[in-house]
Design a protein around this motif. Structure first.
Motif, PDB file in Angstrom:
ATOM      1  N   GLY A 118       0.723  -1.041   0.172  1.00  0.00           N
ATOM      2  CA  GLY A 118      -0.029  -0.092  -0.045  1.00  0.00           C
ATOM      3  C   GLY A 118       0.860   1.437  -0.096  1.00  0.00           C
ATOM      4  N   LEU A 119       2.081   1.294   0.351  1.00  0.00           N
ATOM      5  CA  LEU A 119       2.661   2.404   0.593  1.00  0.00           C
ATOM      6  C   LEU A 119       2.935   2.967  -1.019  1.00  0.00           C
ATOM      7  CD1 LEU A 119       5.614   1.852   3.145  1.00  0.00           C
ATOM      8  CD2 LEU A 119       3.645   3.290   3.470  1.00  0.00           C
ATOM      9  N   GLY A 120       3.535   2.157  -1.878  1.00  0.00           N
ATOM     10  CA  GLY A 120       3.987   2.597  -3.001  1.00  0.00           C
ATOM     11  C   GLY A 120       2.625   3.107  -3.966  1.00  0.00           C
ATOM     12  N   GLU A 121       1.476   2.579  -3.599  1.00  0.00           N
ATOM     13  CA  GLU A 121       0.168   2.745  -4.369  1.00  0.00           C
ATOM     14  C   GLU A 121      -0.229   4.288  -3.691  1.00  0.00           C
ATOM     15  OE1 GLU A 121       0.855   0.065  -3.423  1.00  0.00           O
ATOM     16  OE2 GLU A 121       0.466  -1.416  -5.092  1.00  0.00           O
ATOM     17  N   SER A 122      -0.137   4.540  -2.402  1.00  0.00           N
ATOM     18  CA  SER A 122      -0.584   5.554  -1.796  1.00  0.00           C
ATOM     19  C   SER A 122       0.278   6.872  -2.214  1.00  0.00           C
ATOM     20  CB  SER A 122      -0.685   5.428  -0.618  1.00  0.00           C
ATOM     21  OG  SER A 122       0.348   5.343   0.119  1.00  0.00           O
ATOM     22  N   GLY A 123       1.679   6.324  -2.561  1.00  0.00           N
ATOM     23  CA  GLY A 123       2.415   7.735  -2.797  1.00  0.00           C
ATOM     24  C   GLY A 123       3.210   7.874  -1.443  1.00  0.00           C
ATOM     25  N   THR A 124       3.111   7.143  -0.411  1.00  0.00           N
ATOM     26  CA  THR A 124       3.735   7.520   0.828  1.00  0.00           C
ATOM     27  C   THR A 124       5.089   7.216   0.877  1.00  0.00           C
ATOM     28  OG1 THR A 124       1.560   6.846   2.084  1.00  0.00           O
ATOM     29  CG2 THR A 124       3.500   6.889   3.377  1.00  0.00           C
ATOM     30  N   THR A 125       5.526   6.182   0.087  1.00  0.00           N
ATOM     31  CA  THR A 125       6.916   5.640   0.175  1.00  0.00           C
ATOM     32  C   THR A 125       7.861   6.835  -0.308  1.00  0.00           C
ATOM     33  OG1 THR A 125       6.450   3.607  -0.682  1.00  0.00           O
ATOM     34  CG2 THR A 125       8.749   4.165  -1.329  1.00  0.00           C
ATOM     35  N   ILE A 126       7.445   7.765  -1.421  1.00  0.00           N
ATOM     36  CA  ILE A 126       8.199   8.823  -2.059  1.00  0.00           C
ATOM     37  C   ILE A 126       8.537   9.747  -0.776  1.00  0.00           C
ATOM     38  CG2 ILE A 126       8.201  10.849  -3.341  1.00  0.00           C
ATOM     39  CD1 ILE A 126       6.714   8.929  -5.370  1.00  0.00           C
ATOM     40  N   LEU A 127       7.505  10.117  -0.049  1.00  0.00           N
ATOM     41  CA  LEU A 127       7.492  10.899   1.160  1.00  0.00           C
ATOM     42  C   LEU A 127       8.541  10.571   2.049  1.00  0.00           C
ATOM     43  CD1 LEU A 127       6.265  13.616   2.551  1.00  0.00           C
ATOM     44  CD2 LEU A 127       4.613  11.974   3.399  1.00  0.00           C
ATOM     45  N   ILE A 128       8.285   9.113   2.518  1.00  0.00           N
ATOM     46  CA  ILE A 128       9.348   8.598   3.466  1.00  0.00           C
ATOM     47  C   ILE A 128      10.751   8.507   2.943  1.00  0.00           C
ATOM     48  CG2 ILE A 128       9.988   6.504   4.673  1.00  0.00           C
ATOM     49  CD1 ILE A 128       7.096   5.707   4.540  1.00  0.00           C
ATOM     50  N   VAL A 129      10.911   8.362   1.784  1.00  0.00           N
ATOM     51  CA  VAL A 129      12.327   8.317   1.220  1.00  0.00           C
ATOM     52  C   VAL A 129      12.867   9.980   1.070  1.00  0.00           C
ATOM     53  CG1 VAL A 129      13.646   7.877  -0.870  1.00  0.00           C
ATOM     54  CG2 VAL A 129      11.962   6.430  -0.371  1.00  0.00           C
ATOM     55  N   SER A 130      11.965  10.841   0.950  1.00  0.00           N
ATOM     56  CA  SER A 130      12.338  12.281   1.006  1.00  0.00           C
ATOM     57  C   SER A 130      13.006  12.683   2.388  1.00  0.00           C
ATOM     58  CB  SER A 130      11.220  13.100   0.599  1.00  0.00           C
ATOM     59  OG  SER A 130      10.972  12.641  -0.664  1.00  0.00           O
ATOM     60  N   PHE A 131      12.328  12.146   3.294  1.00  0.00           N
ATOM     61  CA  PHE A 131      12.844  12.552   4.815  1.00  0.00           C
ATOM     62  C   PHE A 131      13.766  11.649   5.214  1.00  0.00           C
ATOM     63  CE2 PHE A 131       8.476  14.418   5.307  1.00  0.00           C
ATOM     64  CZ  PHE A 131       8.977  15.792   6.085  1.00  0.00           C
ATOM     65  N   LEU A 132      14.036  10.405   4.510  1.00  0.00           N
ATOM     66  CA  LEU A 132      15.169   9.365   4.714  1.00  0.00           C
ATOM     67  C   LEU A 132      16.472  10.260   4.200  1.00  0.00           C
ATOM     68  CD1 LEU A 132      16.673   6.963   5.336  1.00  0.00           C
ATOM     69  CD2 LEU A 132      15.906   6.181   3.251  1.00  0.00           C
ATOM     70  N   VAL A 133      16.308  10.899   3.183  1.00  0.00           N
ATOM     71  CA  VAL A 133      17.536  11.664   2.512  1.00  0.00           C
ATOM     72  C   VAL A 133      17.751  12.822   3.240  1.00  0.00           C
ATOM     73  CG1 VAL A 133      18.108  13.138   0.416  1.00  0.00           C
ATOM     74  CG2 VAL A 133      16.937  11.075   0.142  1.00  0.00           C
ATOM     75  N   VAL A 134      16.993  13.349   4.024  1.00  0.00           N
ATOM     76  CA  VAL A 134      17.105  14.644   4.857  1.00  0.00           C
ATOM     77  C   VAL A 134      17.882  14.017   5.959  1.00  0.00           C
ATOM     78  CG1 VAL A 134      15.992  16.235   6.589  1.00  0.00           C
ATOM     79  CG2 VAL A 134      15.046  16.057   4.211  1.00  0.00           C
ATOM     80  N   GLY A 135      17.535  12.943   6.605  1.00  0.00           N
ATOM     81  CA  GLY A 135      18.250  12.089   7.748  1.00  0.00           C
ATOM     82  C   GLY A 135      19.533  11.845   7.454  1.00  0.00           C
ATOM     83  N   ILE A 136      19.713  11.447   6.247  1.00  0.00           N
ATOM     84  CA  ILE A 136      21.059  11.004   5.755  1.00  0.00           C
ATOM     85  C   ILE A 136      22.034  12.197   5.767  1.00  0.00           C
ATOM     86  CG2 ILE A 136      22.669  10.100   3.831  1.00  0.00           C
ATOM     87  CD1 ILE A 136      20.256   8.162   3.416  1.00  0.00           C
ATOM     88  N   GLY A 137      21.428  13.298   5.159  1.00  0.00           N
ATOM     89  CA  GLY A 137      22.226  14.750   5.077  1.00  0.00           C
ATOM     90  C   GLY A 137      22.854  15.090   6.638  1.00  0.00           C
ATOM     91  N   LEU A 138      21.709  15.084   7.505  1.00  0.00           N
ATOM     92  CA  LEU A 138      21.861  15.426   8.869  1.00  0.00           C
ATOM     93  C   LEU A 138      22.700  14.570   9.514  1.00  0.00           C
ATOM     94  CD1 LEU A 138      18.178  16.624   9.955  1.00  0.00           C
ATOM     95  CD2 LEU A 138      20.333  17.896   9.034  1.00  0.00           C
ATOM     96  N   SER A 139      22.772  13.345   9.242  1.00  0.00           N
ATOM     97  CA  SER A 139      23.729  12.312  10.162  1.00  0.00           C
ATOM     98  C   SER A 139      24.905  11.922   9.544  1.00  0.00           C
ATOM     99  CB  SER A 139      22.698  11.130  10.590  1.00  0.00           C
ATOM    100  OG  SER A 139      21.372  11.630  11.131  1.00  0.00           O
ATOM    101  N   LEU A 140      24.830  11.640   8.298  1.00  0.00           N
ATOM    102  CA  LEU A 140      26.120  10.965   7.560  1.00  0.00           C
ATOM    103  C   LEU A 140      26.710  11.947   6.557  1.00  0.00           C
ATOM    104  CD1 LEU A 140      24.471   7.388   7.054  1.00  0.00           C
ATOM    105  CD2 LEU A 140      25.653   8.319   8.769  1.00  0.00           C
TER     106      LEU A 140
END
Length: 238
Positions: A158-180
Motif C-alpha cells: 500500500g505504501l507505493g500505491e498511496s505515494g507514501t513511499t516517496i514521502l518517506i524516502v524524501s525524509f530519509l534523504v534529509v536524515g542521511i544529510g543530517l547524520s551522515l
C-alpha cells in the motif's frame, strides 16, 4: 509495473533534473553572495535536497517509477537480477542531472556572474578531509543507508500505491544529510555528483575554481558499491 523505454527515459530526465535543480539550488542559495539565503546553514541544505527528492520523485513516478539515482537502479537490479533497463535508467538520470545543474546556473545567473569564490561545492560534493579510503567508506555506508530502506519499503503493501513511499524516502534523504553528510557532502547518487561536475567544468563561471576530477571517482564508486551491497543484503535477509 512495466514502463516503456520512452517513459523511463523521459521520467528519469525530468525527475532527476528537478531533484538537482532543488538540491544544487539550495547549495547555491546558501553559498553565493547576494543571495537572500546566504549562510543559512547545513540544515537548510539537507531539507532542500529532501524536498528535491520529493518533487522529482512524485513527478517521475508515473513514468519511470522514479529511481532518479543509479544507486537505486543498481540496488534493485542486484536484488531482482533484472539488468535489462539499467543503462536506460542511468542515461536518463545523467542527462537529467546535467539539465538540473544548468538550470541552477540560470536561476542564479546574476549571482554566479558576481562570483569571487570556488563554486564546485554548489554542483558536486567536496570532502571536508580528503582521504579517499575514508571518503569511499562514508559514501558506501551512507548509500546502504539509503538503498536498503528503499528496498525494504517495497515490502509494505500500500505504501507505493498511496505515494507514501516517496514521502518517506524524501525524509530519509534529509536524515542521511543530517547524520551522515558531514564528511563528504553525501553524494549517495553517482548521477547527482558526476552530471553537475561535468556542467561545472563547462560553465563560464568567474573564479569558479577546479572541478576536482581527481576526487570524482569517489562519489561514483562509493554509491555503486553501497548499491550492490544493499541488493545483496536485502536478497539474503528478506
Amino acid at each position: 509495473m512495466q514502463f516503456s523505454n520512452g517513459d523511463i527515459f523521459v521520467g528519469e530526465v525530468i525527475g532527476t533534473a528537478i531533484l538537482i535543480l532543488f538540491g544544487a539550488g539550495v547549495c547555491a542559495a546558501v553559498t553565493l553572495n547576494h543571495s537572500k539565503a546566504k549562510a543559512a546553514g547545513w540544515i537548510v541544505i539537507a531539507f532542500g535536497w529532501g524536498f528535491g527528492v520529493m518533487a522529482g520523485a512524485y513527478t517521475a513516478a508515473p513514468l519511470s517509477g522514479a529511481h532518479l539515482n543509479p544507486a537505486v537502479t543498481v540496488g534493485i537490479a542486484t536484488d531482482t537480477g533484472d539488468w535489462d533497463k539499467v543503462p536506460l535508467y542511468i542515461l536518463g538520470q545523467m542527462v537529467g542531472a546535467a539539465i538540473g545543474a544548468a538550470l541552477t546556473w540560470l536561476v542564479y545567473f546574476a549571482q554566479f556572474g558576481a562570483n569571487e569564490q570556488p563554486t564546485l561545492g554548489i554542483f558536486s560534493t567536496v570532502p571536508e578531509i580528503r582521504n579517499p579510503v575514508a571518503n569511499l567508506l562514508t559514501e558506501t555506508i551512507a548509500t546502504v543507508g539509503l538503498v536498503l530502506p528503499i528496498l525494504a519499503l517495497g515490502l509494505t503493501k500500500g505504501l507505493g500505491e498511496s505515494g507514501t513511499t516517496i514521502l518517506i524516502v524524501s525524509f530519509l534523504v534529509v536524515g542521511i544529510g543530517l547524520s551522515l553528510g558531514g564528511p563528504t557532502g553525501y553524494a549517495i547518487n553517482p548521477a547527482r555528483d558526476l552530471g553537475p561536475r561535468i556542467v561545472h567544468a563547462l560553465l563560464p563561471i568567474p573564479h569558479k575554481g577546479t572541478s576536482d576530477w581527481g576526487y570524482s571517482w569517489v562519489p561514483v564508486a562509493g554509491p555503486l558499491i553501497g548499491a550492490v551491497l544493499s541488493g545483496l543484503i536485502f536478497n539474503a535477509a528478506f
